[in-house]
Motif scaffolding. Sequence first.
Motif, mmCIF file in Angstrom:
data_model
loop_
_atom_site.group_PDB
_atom_site.id
_atom_site.type_symbol
_atom_site.label_atom_id
_atom_site.label_comp_id
_atom_site.label_asym_id
_atom_site.label_seq_id
_atom_site.Cartn_x
_atom_site.Cartn_y
_atom_site.Cartn_z
ATOM 1 N N PHE A 59 0.850 -1.195 0.000
ATOM 2 C CA PHE A 59 0.000 0.000 0.000
ATOM 3 C C PHE A 59 0.877 1.234 0.000
ATOM 4 C CE2 PHE A 59 0.389 -1.559 4.380
ATOM 5 C CZ PHE A 59 0.946 -0.462 5.019
ATOM 6 N N VAL A 60 0.284 2.374 -0.308
ATOM 7 C CA VAL A 60 1.007 3.650 -0.316
ATOM 8 C C VAL A 60 1.052 4.207 1.099
ATOM 9 C CG1 VAL A 60 0.900 6.057 -1.094
ATOM 10 C CG2 VAL A 60 0.435 4.190 -2.707
ATOM 11 N N LEU A 61 2.234 4.628 1.511
ATOM 12 C CA LEU A 61 2.433 5.316 2.786
ATOM 13 C C LEU A 61 3.360 6.494 2.509
ATOM 14 C CD1 LEU A 61 1.977 5.465 5.856
ATOM 15 C CD2 LEU A 61 3.964 3.962 6.124
ATOM 16 N N VAL A 62 2.856 7.702 2.771
ATOM 17 C CA VAL A 62 3.610 8.933 2.531
ATOM 18 C C VAL A 62 3.430 9.866 3.723
ATOM 19 C CG1 VAL A 62 3.414 8.832 0.014
ATOM 20 C CG2 VAL A 62 1.688 10.048 1.318
ATOM 21 N N SER A 63 4.356 10.823 3.846
ATOM 22 C CA SER A 63 4.168 11.845 4.879
ATOM 23 C C SER A 63 4.971 13.087 4.529
ATOM 24 C CB SER A 63 4.575 11.315 6.255
ATOM 25 O OG SER A 63 5.945 10.985 6.277
ATOM 26 N N HIS A 64 4.558 14.173 5.175
ATOM 27 C CA HIS A 64 5.300 15.423 5.058
ATOM 28 C C HIS A 64 5.487 16.016 6.445
ATOM 29 C CE1 HIS A 64 1.146 17.390 4.429
ATOM 30 N NE2 HIS A 64 1.547 17.773 5.622
ATOM 31 N N GLY A 65 6.429 16.963 6.528
ATOM 32 C CA GLY A 65 6.716 17.611 7.795
ATOM 33 C C GLY A 65 5.771 18.763 8.075
ATOM 34 N N LYS A 66 6.186 19.618 8.988
ATOM 35 C CA LYS A 66 5.326 20.712 9.435
ATOM 36 C C LYS A 66 5.786 22.080 8.930
ATOM 37 C CE LYS A 66 7.686 21.140 13.886
ATOM 38 N NZ LYS A 66 7.504 21.164 15.332
ATOM 39 N N GLU A 67 6.571 22.103 7.871
ATOM 40 C CA GLU A 67 7.010 23.365 7.296
ATOM 41 C C GLU A 67 5.799 24.178 6.824
ATOM 42 O OE1 GLU A 67 9.938 20.037 6.168
ATOM 43 O OE2 GLU A 67 7.800 20.333 5.928
ATOM 44 N N ALA A 68 6.000 25.472 6.610
ATOM 45 C CA ALA A 68 4.911 26.315 6.095
ATOM 46 C C ALA A 68 4.416 25.778 4.746
ATOM 47 C CB ALA A 68 5.387 27.760 5.957
ATOM 48 N N ASP A 69 5.333 25.321 3.913
ATOM 49 C CA ASP A 69 5.009 24.656 2.651
ATOM 50 C C ASP A 69 5.592 23.247 2.792
ATOM 51 O OD1 ASP A 69 4.310 24.016 0.048
ATOM 52 O OD2 ASP A 69 5.866 25.269 -0.876
ATOM 53 N N PRO A 70 4.831 22.320 3.382
ATOM 54 C CA PRO A 70 5.387 21.021 3.763
ATOM 55 C C PRO A 70 6.036 20.257 2.605
ATOM 56 C CG PRO A 70 3.196 21.291 4.678
ATOM 57 C CD PRO A 70 3.414 22.411 3.703
ATOM 58 N N VAL A 71 7.212 19.695 2.908
ATOM 59 C CA VAL A 71 7.979 18.901 1.959
ATOM 60 C C VAL A 71 7.830 17.434 2.346
ATOM 61 C CG1 VAL A 71 10.310 18.434 1.071
ATOM 62 C CG2 VAL A 71 9.600 20.786 1.579
ATOM 63 N N LEU A 72 7.699 16.581 1.339
ATOM 64 C CA LEU A 72 7.592 15.154 1.600
ATOM 65 C C LEU A 72 8.839 14.669 2.335
ATOM 66 C CD1 LEU A 72 6.157 14.158 -1.865
ATOM 67 C CD2 LEU A 72 4.921 14.134 0.309
ATOM 68 N N CYS A 73 8.651 13.885 3.365
ATOM 69 C CA CYS A 73 9.781 13.389 4.145
ATOM 70 C C CYS A 73 9.778 11.875 4.265
ATOM 71 C CB CYS A 73 9.819 14.036 5.527
ATOM 72 S SG CYS A 73 8.399 13.653 6.563
ATOM 73 N N TYR A 74 8.759 11.224 3.721
ATOM 74 C CA TYR A 74 8.715 9.769 3.722
ATOM 75 C C TYR A 74 7.830 9.300 2.573
ATOM 76 C CZ TYR A 74 8.029 4.920 4.920
ATOM 77 O OH TYR A 74 8.005 3.553 4.861
ATOM 78 N N GLY A 75 8.284 8.281 1.900
ATOM 79 C CA GLY A 75 7.486 7.609 0.893
ATOM 80 C C GLY A 75 7.988 6.190 0.758
ATOM 81 N N ASN A 76 7.094 5.244 0.822
ATOM 82 C CA ASN A 76 7.535 3.859 0.667
ATOM 83 C C ASN A 76 7.690 3.531 -0.821
ATOM 84 O OD1 ASN A 76 4.877 3.397 -0.160
ATOM 85 N ND2 ASN A 76 4.394 1.987 1.491
ATOM 86 N N GLN A 77 8.147 2.309 -1.118
ATOM 87 C CA GLN A 77 8.397 1.926 -2.507
ATOM 88 C C GLN A 77 7.151 2.024 -3.372
ATOM 89 O OE1 GLN A 77 10.264 -1.977 -2.290
ATOM 90 N NE2 GLN A 77 12.157 -1.056 -3.029
ATOM 91 N N THR A 78 6.007 1.675 -2.824
ATOM 92 C CA THR A 78 4.766 1.747 -3.602
ATOM 93 C C THR A 78 4.468 3.192 -3.973
ATOM 94 O OG1 THR A 78 3.958 -0.237 -2.479
ATOM 95 C CG2 THR A 78 2.323 1.099 -3.625
#
Length: 167
Positions: A59-78
Amino acid sequence: MASNDHWRIEVAASQSPWTHPHWVEWIKWVVASYAQWTGQSLSDAGPEEFPRVLFHAPFVLVSHGKEADPVLCYGNQTALKLWEMSLSQFLETPSRYTAEPMHRDERAQLLERTTRYGFVDDYQGIRISASGTRFRIHQATVWNVIDAEGTYQGQAAMFHEWTPIGS
């Protein structure tokens, strides 16, 4: 965790990004936050196996941080495959760029609703890959990521289903 982005370069260069201390700590927060908000677990694996198992999850698992314009900080292979990006590209991408400009207001409303309620588990929306391939995600769960002290650190999303749009 480091306040600078040097870890992103280290993770992207790694053959086993799930072993990087930053990702190990981040995924602990992602997993614990998901369990807190939903009462469910992201995996049946033990906590020491979460970083590796979730990186290779179907399954897809992604995340971003808490910046004003959040940048992706995690993404799995999917996620990397779906968005058609290398890990280094992914970790440089503001999360708003995962949606087309015309769908960014909808995305912003989702993130605001998630911030307000802690999580949502009924999101559907259109996203776009790096090559321009459009797809609709179905039944996404989006939740606030908090650290061990309960401090907001960003947001994560997980979904099992998506449908390509067009040809």
